[in-house]
Write a protein that holds these residues in place. Sequence first.
Motif, PDB file in Angstrom:
ATOM      1  N   ASN A 288     106.616  27.226  -8.030  1.00  0.00           N
ATOM      2  CA  ASN A 288     107.615  26.813  -7.063  1.00  0.00           C
ATOM      3  C   ASN A 288     108.916  26.415  -7.757  1.00  0.00           C
ATOM      4  N   ASN A 289     110.035  26.680  -7.094  1.00  0.00           N
ATOM      5  CA  ASN A 289     111.374  26.383  -7.614  1.00  0.00           C
ATOM      6  C   ASN A 289     111.724  27.189  -8.857  1.00  0.00           C
ATOM      7  N   ASN A 290     111.094  28.352  -8.990  1.00  0.00           N
ATOM      8  CA  ASN A 290     111.375  29.290 -10.077  1.00  0.00           C
ATOM      9  C   ASN A 290     111.089  28.689 -11.458  1.00  0.00           C
ATOM     10  N   VAL A 291     110.143  27.759 -11.507  1.00  0.00           N
ATOM     11  CA  VAL A 291     109.740  27.162 -12.779  1.00  0.00           C
ATOM     12  C   VAL A 291     108.752  28.094 -13.466  1.00  0.00           C
ATOM     13  N   ARG A 292     109.079  28.515 -14.682  1.00  0.00           N
ATOM     14  CA  ARG A 292     108.220  29.441 -15.427  1.00  0.00           C
ATOM     15  C   ARG A 292     107.377  28.647 -16.427  1.00  0.00           C
ATOM     16  N   MET A 293     106.050  28.855 -16.377  1.00  0.00           N
ATOM     17  CA  MET A 293     105.147  28.133 -17.262  1.00  0.00           C
ATOM     18  C   MET A 293     104.162  29.101 -17.915  1.00  0.00           C
ATOM     19  N   ARG A 294     103.857  28.856 -19.186  1.00  0.00           N
ATOM     20  CA  ARG A 294     102.893  29.673 -19.919  1.00  0.00           C
ATOM     21  C   ARG A 294     101.499  29.086 -19.709  1.00  0.00           C
ATOM     22  N   ALA A 295     100.560  29.957 -19.335  1.00  0.00           N
ATOM     23  CA  ALA A 295      99.204  29.497 -19.033  1.00  0.00           C
ATOM     24  C   ALA A 295      98.173  30.385 -19.720  1.00  0.00           C
ATOM     25  N   ILE A 296      97.003  29.822 -19.951  1.00  0.00           N
ATOM     26  CA  ILE A 296      95.871  30.586 -20.460  1.00  0.00           C
ATOM     27  C   ILE A 296      94.810  30.640 -19.366  1.00  0.00           C
ATOM     28  N   SER A 297      94.174  31.783 -19.223  1.00  0.00           N
ATOM     29  CA  SER A 297      93.145  31.945 -18.197  1.00  0.00           C
ATOM     30  C   SER A 297      91.936  32.643 -18.792  1.00  0.00           C
ATOM     31  N   ILE A 298      90.789  32.335 -18.208  1.00  0.00           N
ATOM     32  CA  ILE A 298      89.536  32.999 -18.570  1.00  0.00           C
ATOM     33  C   ILE A 298      89.035  33.688 -17.314  1.00  0.00           C
ATOM     34  N   GLU A 299      88.910  34.979 -17.386  1.00  0.00           N
ATOM     35  CA  GLU A 299      88.586  35.751 -16.188  1.00  0.00           C
ATOM     36  C   GLU A 299      87.224  36.416 -16.332  1.00  0.00           C
ATOM     37  N   ARG A 300      86.340  36.117 -15.406  1.00  0.00           N
ATOM     38  CA  ARG A 300      85.037  36.782 -15.377  1.00  0.00           C
ATOM     39  C   ARG A 300      85.124  38.049 -14.542  1.00  0.00           C
ATOM     40  N   LYS A 301      84.257  38.967 -14.819  1.00  0.00           N
ATOM     41  CA  LYS A 301      84.220  40.216 -14.077  1.00  0.00           C
ATOM     42  C   LYS A 301      83.961  39.935 -12.599  1.00  0.00           C
ATOM     43  N   ASN A 302      84.741  40.586 -11.749  1.00  0.00           N
ATOM     44  CA  ASN A 302      84.642  40.501 -10.280  1.00  0.00           C
ATOM     45  C   ASN A 302      85.175  39.187  -9.702  1.00  0.00           C
ATOM     46  N   ASP A 303      85.753  38.331 -10.542  1.00  0.00           N
ATOM     47  CA  ASP A 303      86.366  37.114 -10.015  1.00  0.00           C
ATOM     48  C   ASP A 303      87.663  37.447  -9.300  1.00  0.00           C
ATOM     49  N   MET A 304      87.846  36.833  -8.120  1.00  0.00           N
ATOM     50  CA  MET A 304      89.098  36.988  -7.388  1.00  0.00           C
ATOM     51  C   MET A 304      90.110  35.937  -7.845  1.00  0.00           C
ATOM     52  N   ALA A 305      89.606  34.772  -8.208  1.00  0.00           N
ATOM     53  CA  ALA A 305      90.495  33.689  -8.627  1.00  0.00           C
ATOM     54  C   ALA A 305      89.947  33.034  -9.885  1.00  0.00           C
ATOM     55  N   THR A 306      90.857  32.592 -10.740  1.00  0.00           N
ATOM     56  CA  THR A 306      90.466  31.890 -11.947  1.00  0.00           C
ATOM     57  C   THR A 306      91.506  30.817 -12.229  1.00  0.00           C
ATOM     58  N   PRO A 307      91.118  29.664 -12.780  1.00  0.00           N
ATOM     59  CA  PRO A 307      92.091  28.591 -13.024  1.00  0.00           C
ATOM     60  C   PRO A 307      93.146  29.001 -14.051  1.00  0.00           C
ATOM     61  N   ASN A 308      94.391  28.623 -13.795  1.00  0.00           N
ATOM     62  CA  ASN A 308      95.460  28.752 -14.780  1.00  0.00           C
ATOM     63  C   ASN A 308      95.596  27.417 -15.492  1.00  0.00           C
ATOM     64  N   ILE A 309      95.423  27.405 -16.798  1.00  0.00           N
ATOM     65  CA  ILE A 309      95.481  26.167 -17.581  1.00  0.00           C
ATOM     66  C   ILE A 309      96.779  26.198 -18.376  1.00  0.00           C
ATOM     67  N   TYR A 310      97.697  25.311 -18.032  1.00  0.00           N
ATOM     68  CA  TYR A 310      99.047  25.351 -18.594  1.00  0.00           C
ATOM     69  C   TYR A 310      99.077  24.734 -19.989  1.00  0.00           C
ATOM     70  N   LEU A 311      99.899  25.334 -20.871  1.00  0.00           N
ATOM     71  CA  LEU A 311      99.820  25.024 -22.288  1.00  0.00           C
ATOM     72  C   LEU A 311     100.916  24.107 -22.808  1.00  0.00           C
ATOM     73  N   ASN A 312     101.947  23.869 -22.028  1.00  0.00           N
ATOM     74  CA  ASN A 312     103.077  23.095 -22.530  1.00  0.00           C
ATOM     75  C   ASN A 312     102.672  21.685 -22.957  1.00  0.00           C
ATOM     76  N   ASP A 313     101.905  21.001 -22.098  1.00  0.00           N
ATOM     77  CA  ASP A 313     101.481  19.638 -22.435  1.00  0.00           C
ATOM     78  C   ASP A 313     100.569  19.621 -23.664  1.00  0.00           C
ATOM     79  N   TYR A 314      99.739  20.649 -23.789  1.00  0.00           N
ATOM     80  CA  TYR A 314      98.863  20.712 -24.958  1.00  0.00           C
ATOM     81  C   TYR A 314      99.673  20.885 -26.246  1.00  0.00           C
ATOM     82  N   TYR A 315     100.767  21.618 -26.162  1.00  0.00           N
ATOM     83  CA  TYR A 315     101.617  21.785 -27.350  1.00  0.00           C
ATOM     84  C   TYR A 315     102.257  20.447 -27.740  1.00  0.00           C
TER      85      TYR A 315
END
Length: 336
Positions: free
Chosen positions: A35-62
Amino acid sequence: MDYVTFIKEIKEKVEELVQENLEDCTVFVHDIIKNNNVRMRAISIERKNDMATPNIYLNDYYSQFKKGRNIDDISKEIFEVYLDSSKGLINEVNINDLRNFSKVKKRIFYKLVNYNMNREMLKTTPHVRVLDLAIVFYILVSYREGAQAVTMIRDSNIKEWGIDLSRLCVTAYENTWTKYHPVIRRMEDIISEMILDSIVGDERDEDNDDGDLIKEETCYGGYTYAQVEDMVKEEMEKVKLDRNMEMYVMTNEDKSNGAACILYPGVLKKFADKVGQDIYIIPSSIHEVILIPAMGWDTKEIDEMIREVNRTQLDPVEILSDHVYVYKRETEELGY
């Protein structure tokens, strides 16, 4: 280590954990435009046939890494966050359902966003402009308490469904009003709860209505929870009387995208009739608004306050507007 190298190493470590513990999974890093055109870098783990998977944002971890936290520890936490987030997040819509309006129409809802801050996104997104805001629409793909996966509805979706914006609006309005009921609470009640939580922590036994004594080191010593609660409420009433002002918070029962409640039919009218005045509406975030009975204040000063809070206190993703709105009780109109 710069951000690019950090992301590369995190991805490799998470891939090792996935290979050791899961099957048919892919780890990928991608940019999310929020929202509000905020661009964030995320890591995701996707299982086969999954429709949705959590986006885990990396900025705070850095930021944590730069303060001394090691890569292995961060990678393990990311993997655990994925496991926890996906545990109860059941995919209730598969990818083929998205092409069929009849299969997703009961899962279509709307929310409010800032019009100007989302101009690029709105170029390809069906929307309705309201003042400096826009109503946009989404499909609730999956849900569990505290987490949900959604997909925004684009122009290409309604074209494929063979419907127009009017049909989309009717569907989303009905679903949203039915599922996400509005909640209006006094500000002092909310603050009182926060103070009580900070005082008693986990000491209160929710199953015991007799009022067990709170541990002396937790609060004032020798008082029951009910007595502490009364004291906090009494102090909050004094603050309210000193300021001679009533403030209310409006959101929905989920406390997510609750600012949309200002467009629910009859909600603002009922509240304005109850307090017997016009209403100032302060857009504190996309999730909630503050309602104040109109007291003849200079709205330009309120706008300045809102802008200051938005720029210094609020996550840019959650900003709704820099303007206070006014609901006119007599004309039942919402404006500036």
